[in-house]
Design an enzyme around this catalytic site. Structure first.
Site, PDB file in Angstrom:
ATOM      1  N   ASP A 156       0.841  -1.200   0.000  1.00 36.36           N
ATOM      2  CA  ASP A 156       0.000   0.000   0.000  1.00 36.36           C
ATOM      3  C   ASP A 156       0.874   1.247   0.000  1.00 36.36           C
ATOM      4  O   ASP A 156       0.581   2.239  -0.651  1.00 36.36           O
ATOM      5  CB  ASP A 156      -0.845   0.051   1.286  1.00 36.36           C
ATOM      6  N   GLU A 175       3.911   1.700  -1.177  1.00 34.06           N
ATOM      7  CA  GLU A 175       4.489   2.006  -2.493  1.00 34.06           C
ATOM      8  C   GLU A 175       3.429   2.558  -3.438  1.00 34.06           C
ATOM      9  O   GLU A 175       3.682   3.474  -4.227  1.00 34.06           O
ATOM     10  CB  GLU A 175       5.087   0.737  -3.104  1.00 34.06           C
ATOM     11  N   SER A 208     -13.500   6.850  -1.483  1.00 35.41           N
ATOM     12  CA  SER A 208     -12.447   6.368  -0.584  1.00 35.41           C
ATOM     13  C   SER A 208     -12.080   7.508   0.359  1.00 35.41           C
ATOM     14  O   SER A 208     -12.695   8.573   0.313  1.00 35.41           O
ATOM     15  CB  SER A 208     -11.258   5.878  -1.381  1.00 35.41           C
ATOM     16  N   LEU A 209     -11.094   7.271   1.176  1.00 31.68           N
ATOM     17  CA  LEU A 209     -10.694   8.299   2.134  1.00 31.68           C
ATOM     18  C   LEU A 209      -9.344   8.863   1.728  1.00 31.68           C
ATOM     19  O   LEU A 209      -8.493   8.131   1.221  1.00 31.68           O
ATOM     20  CB  LEU A 209     -10.545   7.674   3.524  1.00 31.68           C
ATOM     21  N   GLU A 241     -11.671   5.811  14.760  1.00 29.08           N
ATOM     22  CA  GLU A 241     -12.026   4.387  14.597  1.00 29.08           C
ATOM     23  C   GLU A 241     -10.851   3.614  14.023  1.00 29.08           C
ATOM     24  O   GLU A 241      -9.921   4.197  13.481  1.00 29.08           O
ATOM     25  CB  GLU A 241     -13.187   4.253  13.592  1.00 29.08           C
ATOM     26  N   LYS A 245      -9.135   1.370  11.163  1.00 28.81           N
ATOM     27  CA  LYS A 245      -9.304   1.215   9.708  1.00 28.81           C
ATOM     28  C   LYS A 245      -9.159  -0.267   9.397  1.00 28.81           C
ATOM     29  O   LYS A 245      -8.057  -0.818   9.403  1.00 28.81           O
ATOM     30  CB  LYS A 245      -8.276   2.042   8.954  1.00 28.81           C
ATOM     31  N   ASP A 302      -8.891  -3.658   7.538  1.00 31.74           N
ATOM     32  CA  ASP A 302      -8.246  -3.975   6.265  1.00 31.74           C
ATOM     33  C   ASP A 302      -8.937  -5.168   5.624  1.00 31.74           C
ATOM     34  O   ASP A 302      -8.532  -6.315   5.791  1.00 31.74           O
ATOM     35  CB  ASP A 302      -6.760  -4.278   6.531  1.00 31.74           C
ATOM     36  N   ARG A 320     -17.882  -2.208  -3.546  1.00 30.06           N
ATOM     37  CA  ARG A 320     -17.617  -0.833  -3.928  1.00 30.06           C
ATOM     38  C   ARG A 320     -17.666  -0.647  -5.448  1.00 30.06           C
ATOM     39  O   ARG A 320     -18.079   0.374  -5.951  1.00 30.06           O
ATOM     40  CB  ARG A 320     -16.256  -0.404  -3.394  1.00 30.06           C
ATOM     41  N   GLU A 376     -16.881  -3.295   6.537  1.00 33.19           N
ATOM     42  CA  GLU A 376     -15.776  -4.009   5.904  1.00 33.19           C
ATOM     43  C   GLU A 376     -15.932  -5.511   6.135  1.00 33.19           C
ATOM     44  O   GLU A 376     -16.151  -5.941   7.273  1.00 33.19           O
ATOM     45  CB  GLU A 376     -14.475  -3.509   6.561  1.00 33.19           C
ATOM     46  N   TYR A 427     -19.345   0.528   9.987  1.00 37.22           N
ATOM     47  CA  TYR A 427     -18.820   1.804  10.456  1.00 37.22           C
ATOM     48  C   TYR A 427     -19.489   3.041   9.875  1.00 37.22           C
ATOM     49  O   TYR A 427     -18.996   4.143  10.060  1.00 37.22           O
ATOM     50  CB  TYR A 427     -17.313   1.875  10.206  1.00 37.22           C
ATOM     51  N   LYS A 480      -2.567   6.078   8.010  1.00 39.31           N
ATOM     52  CA  LYS A 480      -2.189   4.673   7.805  1.00 39.31           C
ATOM     53  C   LYS A 480      -0.891   4.329   8.520  1.00 39.31           C
ATOM     54  O   LYS A 480       0.057   5.113   8.511  1.00 39.31           O
ATOM     55  CB  LYS A 480      -2.090   4.380   6.303  1.00 39.31           C
ATOM     56  N   CYS A 524      16.032 -28.494 -12.296  1.00 36.39           N
ATOM     57  CA  CYS A 524      15.582 -28.771 -10.933  1.00 36.39           C
ATOM     58  C   CYS A 524      16.794 -28.862  -9.993  1.00 36.39           C
ATOM     59  O   CYS A 524      17.765 -29.558 -10.310  1.00 36.39           O
ATOM     60  CB  CYS A 524      14.801 -30.086 -10.907  1.00 36.39           C
ATOM     61  N   CYS A 538      16.966 -32.838  -8.893  1.00 36.41           N
ATOM     62  CA  CYS A 538      17.180 -33.979  -9.794  1.00 36.41           C
ATOM     63  C   CYS A 538      17.731 -33.551 -11.151  1.00 36.41           C
ATOM     64  O   CYS A 538      17.940 -34.378 -12.027  1.00 36.41           O
ATOM     65  CB  CYS A 538      15.882 -34.756  -9.979  1.00 36.41           C
ATOM     66  N   CYS A 592       8.998 -28.979 -11.938  1.00 35.52           N
ATOM     67  CA  CYS A 592       9.845 -30.116 -12.275  1.00 35.52           C
ATOM     68  C   CYS A 592       8.877 -31.260 -12.562  1.00 35.52           C
ATOM     69  O   CYS A 592       8.038 -31.589 -11.722  1.00 35.52           O
ATOM     70  CB  CYS A 592      10.750 -30.468 -11.093  1.00 35.52           C
ATOM     71  N   CYS A 598      11.649 -37.363  -8.684  1.00 30.58           N
ATOM     72  CA  CYS A 598      12.438 -36.330  -8.010  1.00 30.58           C
ATOM     73  C   CYS A 598      12.224 -36.481  -6.501  1.00 30.58           C
ATOM     74  O   CYS A 598      11.086 -36.457  -6.014  1.00 30.58           O
ATOM     75  CB  CYS A 598      11.962 -34.982  -8.520  1.00 30.58           C
TER      76      CYS A 598
HETATM   77  S1  IVH Z   1     -15.543   5.367   6.447  1.00 30.03           S
HETATM   78  C1  IVH Z   1     -16.784   8.224   2.877  1.00 30.03           C
HETATM   79  N1  IVH Z   1     -14.495   3.926   8.334  1.00 30.03           N
HETATM   80  O1  IVH Z   1     -11.276   2.327   4.021  1.00 30.03           O
HETATM   81  C2  IVH Z   1     -15.839   7.320   3.564  1.00 30.03           C
HETATM   82  N2  IVH Z   1     -13.909   3.395   6.097  1.00 30.03           N
HETATM   83  O2  IVH Z   1      -9.902   4.166   2.050  1.00 30.03           O
HETATM   84  C3  IVH Z   1     -16.485   6.193   4.188  1.00 30.03           C
HETATM   85  N3  IVH Z   1     -12.406   1.457   5.892  1.00 30.03           N
HETATM   86  O3  IVH Z   1     -13.605   2.427   1.408  1.00 30.03           O
HETATM   87  C4  IVH Z   1     -15.565   5.210   4.745  1.00 30.03           C
HETATM   88  N4  IVH Z   1     -12.268   1.012   8.043  1.00 30.03           N
HETATM   89  O4  IVH Z   1     -13.400   0.278   2.793  1.00 30.03           O
HETATM   90  C5  IVH Z   1     -14.560   4.133   7.005  1.00 30.03           C
HETATM   91  N5  IVH Z   1     -13.686   2.713  10.152  1.00 30.03           N
HETATM   92  C6  IVH Z   1     -13.755   2.918   8.838  1.00 30.03           C
HETATM   93  C7  IVH Z   1     -13.065   2.093   7.910  1.00 30.03           C
HETATM   94  C8  IVH Z   1     -13.154   2.381   6.545  1.00 30.03           C
HETATM   95  C9  IVH Z   1     -11.906   0.653   6.828  1.00 30.03           C
HETATM   96  C10 IVH Z   1     -12.149   1.319   4.447  1.00 30.03           C
HETATM   97  C11 IVH Z   1     -13.365   1.439   3.580  1.00 30.03           C
HETATM   98  C12 IVH Z   1     -13.121   2.610   2.691  1.00 30.03           C
HETATM   99  C13 IVH Z   1     -11.640   2.696   2.720  1.00 30.03           C
HETATM  100  C14 IVH Z   1     -11.203   4.114   2.444  1.00 30.03           C
END
Ligand code: IVH
Length: 672
Positions: free
Chosen positions: A34, A36, A83-84, A113, A115, A117, A136, A173, A225, A312, A406, A409, A424, A429
């Protein structure tokens, strides 16, 4: 930078990010971390800021990646799934706080909160009934994966509470816990399949599986969430989540309201360490303005809300020296390159080795032996190499080339089209033979007590076993001559071998180690074909009729039985007295009381007859287990929180709905 130079770099970054989006969202196989990815994205955003005339709406910076897959019905999100904005630095976070404070005129209350994964999901409820579950997708349109979501116990399918909005959306999630992930990967390895890289990929991949019975077995979880809708109860995000919890949603406890930067940083620091003790992966902290009115005032950019940010955590990384690359040969002949490293401490453990996956990965990294490499431990069990520090490279070193023969062998390695791995093909082997024997004797297969990896090695080295069939020829006198065996241990081992002759056909079939035939598939094949001869003589068409068997498995089974060595092995095992048919006297014979009946089992049930057990009983008593209700369904066995769609349909079609107790009575199991 000149404009044409910038354009070149922008094009390159857009191409790379598009490839990485596809790897991450569609294939669930990211090839970079993530961190990179975020660096590449940040580069692109900065360049587009410098040259706004080069901005293009199709740029990956302007849209969220898409996870749409074929096979699901698609729907438009009522509220786009954005996304955020995210950051790895406290400076950026402080800048976010000042921006928000400036826009609102004061420092607002924030909800902090975890996040999670995993893979995001949007659940749509009408009159308390779960109607759709959308992934999504591209943020605007998502796949309806409700059949898979219905397998997640903790998601209510029907809410029984007062004053719930007539229509609302709740987002969260979908996750896989680390222990389920490990179990799944073990199963995959046993079946000779490629393992998932981490729990996130496993959850996302599972959510997009078209066969819900596979999903059921993977025990996904879902943490919620975000509550959305025109008539949601409170002006506070926190209160909304609290009430959603009272409606039966799995809203985790780990939320904190904070009124100062310090409190927020304390929350972050606490979870930066504590996250390792959770049973699932988190990759950061989400900080949200708590008041919905303030959220509305702040609004959105094209891609993300202005009222929230994700901080992050850096995946733990460290630099070390690559000493050498070793190659392991698996029981299917697959060659796995493994990096031997100068031992280094990472995320609390000393790391000496890292996986290199395959030749493509080595080429992509452009590795030289002796390089200083950056290694990372994410959700994966074995760490991986992220990059090479070119500044520290010895000028005289040369690029590492993948082996052509190999290592065990010396046979020429083969690489099939569309496959990343080298193989192989020499069945003689040694590590393949030993690997096959180890798999054969393992607990879930023939479960031979007194025979383990080291003993297999010893017996092999001494020429006593050259194939699985030789296990049944071992004589006591032969092993007493070996160092490790005394009278007692020799007797134990022979008793274990003798006992394995009682192991039922389905386990024997799994023990044979046919590629892609894991425990479940072996069971289904054994029950369907009843004996090995029927299976040997089956055609692709016959095989495809079996639940869970697709082209890949069918072709592997056919190939296996076309090989005369396989038939020879089976004949030898038959002669030794191994079970090759399902109709055994020592197995319980169930009366076919449910023969010709199509049965749906829905909801959750209490032990000892939980859902899995009830499904097994349907199977054992000759019934057909079906996943959805139709005209031809004989009856439904309904437990707690049954699938609302199933109940609705059953009522419409006049299909009988019975309880678990009634079902047990039907098959003469009473007294529970
Ligand atoms: S709130 C409008 N809360 O992170 C934004 N997202 O990069 C609503 N995620 O798409 C998202 N934990 O899949 C929210 N406590 C949390 C979360 C969360 C994981 C994920 C979610 C989102 C992505 C954003």
């Amino acid at each position: 930078m000149k404009k044409d130079e910038a354009k070149k770099r922008i094009d390159l970054l857009r191409n790379q990010l598009t490839i990485h989006n596809n790897n991450y969202y569609v294939l669930n196989k990211p090839t970079i971390s993530d961190f990179e990815y975020d660096i590449l994205m940040n580069d692109l955003v900065q360049l587009e800021k410098l040259f706004p005339e080069l901005i293009d709406i199709s740029s990956p910076s302007q849209k969220v990646g898409s996870d749409i897959v074929k096979g699901f019905e698609q729907f438009t999100h009522e509220y786009p799934m954005l996304s955020l904005g995210n950051t790895y630095s406290t400076e950026d976070l402080k800048a976010f706080f000042s921006r928000t404070e400036k826009l609102l005129g004061f420092f607002p209350e924030y909800a902090c909160e975890l996040k999670f994964d995993g893979a995001s999901i949007s659940l749509i409820y009408e009159n308390g009934i779960l109607k759709k579950a959308l992934t999504r997708g591209d943020g605007t349109i998502g796949d309806n994966v409700i059949s898979n979501i219905n397998t997640i116990k903790s998601i209510p399918k029907r809410i029984i509470a007062n004053n719930i909005p007539e229509h609302f959306v709740i987002r969260g999630e979908v996750m896989m816990t680390r222990d389920v992930f490990e179990r799944l990967n073990n199963e995959k390895e046993n079946a000779g399949e490629q393992a998932f890289a981490n729990p996130r990929n496993a959850a996302a991949g599972t959510l997009k599986t078209l066969d819900s019975s596979i999903v059921l077995n993977r025990q996904l979880e879902c943490y919620l969430y975000f509550l959305l809708g025109d008539n949601i109860p409170y002006n506070s995000h926190f209160e909304n989540l609290k009430i959603a919890k009272s409606w039966g949603f799995n809203v985790p406890e780990y939320i904190k309201l904070c009124n100062s930067e310090n409190e927020i940083f304390d929350f972050i620091n606490h979870w930066e360490n504590e996250r390792h003790n959770l049973k699932f992966d988190i990759d950061g902290i989400v900080i949200k303005v708590n008041s919905i009115a303030q959220q509305e005032e702040l609004g959105f950019t094209a891609k993300s809300p202005r009222w929230a940010i994700a901080y992050k955590f850096q995946a733990e990384q460290v630099k070390t020296k690559l000493l050498s690359i070793a190659f392991q040969v698996g029981r299917t002949g697959i060659i796995t390159p493994v990096a031997n490293l100068e031992p280094v401490l990472l995320a609390g453990t000393t790391v000496k080795r890292a996986t290199l996956h395959n030749a493509d990965q080595i080429e992509m990294l452009g590795i030289h032996i002796g390089d200083t490499v950056l290694i990372e431990k994410g959700g994966e069990i074995i760490p991986k190499i992220i990059s090479v520090d070119l500044n520290l490279r010895d000028k005289n070193s040369i690029a590492f080339k993948f082996i052509e023969n190999c290592p065990e062998c010396n046979s020429k390695l083969i690489r099939n089209e569309n496959e990343a791995g080298h193989f192989c093909l020499n069945e003689n082997c040694p590590p393949q033979i030993k690997g096959k024997i180890e798999h054969f004797i393992s607990r879930k297969a023939m479960n031979i007590d007194g025979l383990g990896e080291e003993t297999v090695d010893l017996l092999y080295q001494n020429g006593l076993i050259k194939s699985v069939a030789d296990i049944y020829k071992i004589q006591k006198e032969q092993i007493l001559n070996l160092d490790r065996f005394a009278e007692k241990s020799a007797e134990n081992m022979l008793a274990g071998i003798e006992k394995s002759k009682e192991i039922p056909f389905q386990k024997v079939l799994f023990a044979l180690g046919i590629r892609f035939v894991g425990e479940t598939v072996a069971r289904k094949l054994a029950i369907h074909f009843k004996n090995i001869d029927a299976l040997i003589n089956s055609t692709t068409e016959d095989l495809l009729k079996v639940d869970e068997v697709g082209d890949k498995i069918a072709s592997s089974v056919i190939t296996y039985f076309q090989n005369p060595d396989s038939i020879d092995l089976i004949n030898k095992l038959k002669a030794a007295g191994i079970q090759f048919s399902e109709n055994l006297e020592n197995q319980i014979q169930y009366p076919a009381l449910l023969s010709g009946k199509s049965i749906v089992v829905t909801g959750s049930f209490e032990k000892p007859f939980d859902r899995k057990k009830l499904e097994e009983l349907v199977f054992n008593y000759g019934g057909k287990l079906v996943k959805s209700v139709s005209k031809s369904t004989t009856f439904i066995v309904a437990g707690e929180k049954p699938g609302p769609d199933k109940i609705e349909k059953a009522e419409k079609l006049n299909v009988q709905i019975i309880s678990a107790t009634d079902f047990l009575k039907l098959i003469n199991l009473t007294g529970f």
